[in-house]
Write a protein that holds these residues in place. Structure first.
Motif, PDB file in Angstrom:
ATOM      1  N   MET A   1       0.825  -1.212   0.000  1.00  0.00           N
ATOM      2  CA  MET A   1       0.000   0.000   0.000  1.00  0.00           C
ATOM      3  C   MET A   1       0.856   1.259   0.000  1.00  0.00           C
ATOM      4  SD  MET A   1      -3.348  -0.983   2.321  1.00  0.00           S
ATOM      5  CE  MET A   1      -2.528  -1.902   3.623  1.00  0.00           C
ATOM      6  N   VAL A   2       1.931   1.256   0.771  1.00  0.00           N
ATOM      7  CA  VAL A   2       2.848   2.400   0.773  1.00  0.00           C
ATOM      8  C   VAL A   2       3.374   2.664  -0.632  1.00  0.00           C
ATOM      9  CG1 VAL A   2       5.149   3.156   1.494  1.00  0.00           C
ATOM     10  CG2 VAL A   2       3.529   2.291   3.202  1.00  0.00           C
ATOM     11  N   LEU A   3       3.846   1.636  -1.300  1.00  0.00           N
ATOM     12  CA  LEU A   3       4.404   1.798  -2.645  1.00  0.00           C
ATOM     13  C   LEU A   3       3.328   2.261  -3.631  1.00  0.00           C
ATOM     14  CD1 LEU A   3       6.697  -1.367  -2.793  1.00  0.00           C
ATOM     15  CD2 LEU A   3       7.433   1.024  -2.550  1.00  0.00           C
ATOM     16  N   ALA A   4       2.130   1.708  -3.512  1.00  0.00           N
ATOM     17  CA  ALA A   4       1.044   2.098  -4.412  1.00  0.00           C
ATOM     18  C   ALA A   4       0.632   3.548  -4.190  1.00  0.00           C
ATOM     19  CB  ALA A   4      -0.151   1.173  -4.207  1.00  0.00           C
ATOM     20  N   PHE A   5       0.556   3.973  -2.941  1.00  0.00           N
ATOM     21  CA  PHE A   5       0.190   5.355  -2.652  1.00  0.00           C
ATOM     22  C   PHE A   5       1.246   6.317  -3.190  1.00  0.00           C
ATOM     23  CE2 PHE A   5      -2.350   4.029   1.379  1.00  0.00           C
ATOM     24  CZ  PHE A   5      -3.373   3.549   0.574  1.00  0.00           C
ATOM     25  N   ALA A   6       2.520   5.966  -3.010  1.00  0.00           N
ATOM     26  CA  ALA A   6       3.594   6.812  -3.516  1.00  0.00           C
ATOM     27  C   ALA A   6       3.545   6.889  -5.039  1.00  0.00           C
ATOM     28  CB  ALA A   6       4.948   6.285  -3.055  1.00  0.00           C
ATOM     29  N   GLU A   7       3.304   5.769  -5.691  1.00  0.00           N
ATOM     30  CA  GLU A   7       3.201   5.766  -7.154  1.00  0.00           C
ATOM     31  C   GLU A   7       2.024   6.618  -7.611  1.00  0.00           C
ATOM     32  OE1 GLU A   7       3.250   2.600 -10.884  1.00  0.00           O
ATOM     33  OE2 GLU A   7       2.650   1.904  -8.876  1.00  0.00           O
ATOM     34  N   ALA A   8       0.960   6.675  -6.792  1.00  0.00           N
ATOM     35  CA  ALA A   8      -0.220   7.474  -7.120  1.00  0.00           C
ATOM     36  C   ALA A   8      -0.041   8.942  -6.760  1.00  0.00           C
ATOM     37  CB  ALA A   8      -1.443   6.906  -6.409  1.00  0.00           C
TER      38      ALA A   8
ATOM     39  N   PHE B   1      -8.780   2.490  -4.187  1.00  0.00           N
ATOM     40  CA  PHE B   1     -10.189   2.845  -4.342  1.00  0.00           C
ATOM     41  C   PHE B   1     -10.693   3.606  -3.123  1.00  0.00           C
ATOM     42  CE2 PHE B   1     -14.665   1.483  -3.520  1.00  0.00           C
ATOM     43  CZ  PHE B   1     -15.277   2.187  -4.546  1.00  0.00           C
ATOM     44  N   PHE B   2     -10.464   3.055  -1.937  1.00  0.00           N
ATOM     45  CA  PHE B   2     -10.967   3.699  -0.729  1.00  0.00           C
ATOM     46  C   PHE B   2     -10.182   4.961  -0.361  1.00  0.00           C
ATOM     47  CE2 PHE B   2     -12.994  -0.473   0.732  1.00  0.00           C
ATOM     48  CZ  PHE B   2     -14.280  -0.026   0.463  1.00  0.00           C
ATOM     49  N   ALA B   3      -8.899   4.998  -0.697  1.00  0.00           N
ATOM     50  CA  ALA B   3      -8.082   6.159  -0.347  1.00  0.00           C
ATOM     51  C   ALA B   3      -8.376   7.360  -1.230  1.00  0.00           C
ATOM     52  CB  ALA B   3      -6.601   5.804  -0.439  1.00  0.00           C
ATOM     53  N   SER B   4      -8.820   7.108  -2.445  1.00  0.00           N
ATOM     54  CA  SER B   4      -8.982   8.172  -3.429  1.00  0.00           C
ATOM     55  C   SER B   4     -10.447   8.574  -3.593  1.00  0.00           C
ATOM     56  CB  SER B   4      -8.431   7.711  -4.775  1.00  0.00           C
ATOM     57  OG  SER B   4      -9.291   6.734  -5.351  1.00  0.00           O
ATOM     58  N   ASP B   5     -10.663   9.583  -4.445  1.00  0.00           N
ATOM     59  CA  ASP B   5     -12.018  10.051  -4.724  1.00  0.00           C
ATOM     60  C   ASP B   5     -12.821   9.066  -5.560  1.00  0.00           C
ATOM     61  OD1 ASP B   5     -11.563  12.363  -3.298  1.00  0.00           O
ATOM     62  OD2 ASP B   5     -10.998  13.552  -5.049  1.00  0.00           O
ATOM     63  N   ALA B   6     -12.201   7.975  -6.010  1.00  0.00           N
ATOM     64  CA  ALA B   6     -12.948   6.946  -6.742  1.00  0.00           C
ATOM     65  C   ALA B   6     -14.063   6.367  -5.882  1.00  0.00           C
ATOM     66  CB  ALA B   6     -12.004   5.837  -7.201  1.00  0.00           C
ATOM     67  N   SER B   7     -13.906   6.437  -4.558  1.00  0.00           N
ATOM     68  CA  SER B   7     -14.922   5.915  -3.632  1.00  0.00           C
ATOM     69  C   SER B   7     -15.649   7.052  -2.925  1.00  0.00           C
ATOM     70  CB  SER B   7     -14.264   5.001  -2.596  1.00  0.00           C
ATOM     71  OG  SER B   7     -13.252   5.705  -1.881  1.00  0.00           O
ATOM     72  N   ALA B   8     -15.890   8.142  -3.643  1.00  0.00           N
ATOM     73  CA  ALA B   8     -16.442   9.353  -3.030  1.00  0.00           C
ATOM     74  C   ALA B   8     -17.794   9.138  -2.351  1.00  0.00           C
ATOM     75  CB  ALA B   8     -16.567  10.456  -4.088  1.00  0.00           C
ATOM     76  N   PHE B   9     -18.562   8.132  -2.783  1.00  0.00           N
ATOM     77  CA  PHE B   9     -19.879   7.891  -2.185  1.00  0.00           C
ATOM     78  C   PHE B   9     -19.889   6.637  -1.318  1.00  0.00           C
ATOM     79  CE2 PHE B   9     -24.648   7.163  -2.578  1.00  0.00           C
ATOM     80  CZ  PHE B   9     -24.989   8.287  -1.816  1.00  0.00           C
ATOM     81  N   ALA B  10     -18.708   6.198  -0.914  1.00  0.00           N
ATOM     82  CA  ALA B  10     -18.614   5.009  -0.059  1.00  0.00           C
ATOM     83  C   ALA B  10     -18.106   5.392   1.318  1.00  0.00           C
ATOM     84  CB  ALA B  10     -17.671   3.984  -0.681  1.00  0.00           C
ATOM     85  N   THR B  11     -18.870   5.089   2.341  1.00  0.00           N
ATOM     86  CA  THR B  11     -18.387   5.227   3.711  1.00  0.00           C
ATOM     87  C   THR B  11     -19.151   4.241   4.595  1.00  0.00           C
ATOM     88  OG1 THR B  11     -17.746   6.819   5.437  1.00  0.00           O
ATOM     89  CG2 THR B  11     -19.970   7.034   4.538  1.00  0.00           C
ATOM     90  N   GLY B  12     -18.466   3.722   5.591  1.00  0.00           N
ATOM     91  CA  GLY B  12     -19.056   2.687   6.432  1.00  0.00           C
ATOM     92  C   GLY B  12     -19.173   1.353   5.715  1.00  0.00           C
ATOM     93  N   ALA B  13     -18.491   1.222   4.579  1.00  0.00           N
ATOM     94  CA  ALA B  13     -18.597   0.008   3.769  1.00  0.00           C
ATOM     95  C   ALA B  13     -17.559  -1.029   4.183  1.00  0.00           C
ATOM     96  CB  ALA B  13     -18.418   0.351   2.288  1.00  0.00           C
ATOM     97  N   ILE B  14     -17.894  -2.296   3.937  1.00  0.00           N
ATOM     98  CA  ILE B  14     -16.963  -3.395   4.158  1.00  0.00           C
ATOM     99  C   ILE B  14     -16.798  -4.148   2.831  1.00  0.00           C
ATOM    100  CG2 ILE B  14     -16.503  -5.554   5.373  1.00  0.00           C
ATOM    101  CD1 ILE B  14     -18.247  -4.516   7.668  1.00  0.00           C
TER     102      ILE B  14
END
Length: 248
Positions: free
Chosen positions: A23-30, A227-240
């Motif tokens: 996740m660290v590497l993916a976030f940095a790449e993003a 997905f969850f870290a970015s705005d791609a999931s802008a309408f998702a919260t409390g989701a599993i």
């Protein structure tokens, strides 16, 4: 997802190896600057160097045992001192302990499991979530386990802690909404460091319990985390989100 986290700062606990490292590497790449936290500073520092060299992003290594309340406070202070903001928090640090039977689980063992998997995530989320809300928004991602919904005899305290983490996600989503989103990734069996102790037949058996007939590779966490870290999931919260290969 390109530079979907450009200009953001992400904190990842348990960030020096396994799923946290990916996740660290993916976030940095993003495009995100990252705070890499784990109990072993040298491992965090080595990954921070890799992030700087490979992606050109800022990276802050921090030694932190999330099971210790004061060290959670120190991690938050270090992150804000370095970057002045946190946009993404991933509560990934976790652990379980082996025991011969439930009646031989000691108070110290039980407390350690709860502290690492649940209490630390609560403290970090409470502190950072409040600052995120005051600053206008952010995303918290909690890494859970299928043990939360399918508890097994040899991981009962761990399962209880992860179930608590999922409940925490829902409460945090309500507390810090509408600007802060809080979501959970419920992981199945992954081929991380813990799997090195598994006999080959155990990996095969676990794989046969999934629709995809394999256990997860560490990189399989990346898509869900982005997905969850970015705005791609802008309408998702409390989701599993179940990331378990179709466990059955």
């Amino acid at each position: 997802m390109g530079k979907s986290l450009s200009g953001k700062v992400a904190v990842v606990t348990g960030g020096s190896r396994g799923l946290g490292r990916e996740m660290v590497l993916a976030f940095a790449e993003a495009g995100a600057d990252v705070v890499i936290a784990s109990r072993k500073f040298d491992a965090c520092d080595a990954l921070a160097t890799e992030v700087r060299e490979q992606y050109g992003q800022k990276a802050l290594p921090v030694a932190c045992n999330v099971g210790v309340w004061e060290q959670c406070d120190e991690l938050v202070a270090a992150a804000y001192a370095e970057f002045g903001r946190v946009d993404v928090l991933v509560n990934n640090a976790g652990m379980s302990l082996l025991y011969p039977s439930l009646d031989q689980v000691t108070e110290a063992m039980f407390d350690k499991i709860i502290a690492t998997n649940l209490r630390g995530a609560f403290r970090l989320s409470a502190l950072i979530g409040a600052r995120m809300a005051a600053a206008g928004g952010g995303s918290i991602v909690n890494i859970s386990s299928m043990e939360a919904s399918h508890p097994e005899p040899m991981a009962v305290p761990y399962a209880a802690a992860k179930a608590g983490l999922e409940a925490l996600s829902g409460g945090l989503a309500q507390t810090y909404g509408p600007t802060v989103r809080v979501n959970t990734i419920r992981c199945g069996p992954f081929d991380t460091d813990i799997a090195k102790a598994w006999p080959p037949e155990m990996k095969d058996a676990l794989a046969q319990h999934t629709a995809l007939r394999r256990i997860g590779a560490p990189t399989d966490i990346v898509g869900a985390a982005l997905f969850f870290a970015s705005d791609a999931s802008a309408f998702a919260t409390g989701a599993i989100l179940a990331l378990d290969g179709g466990w059955r």
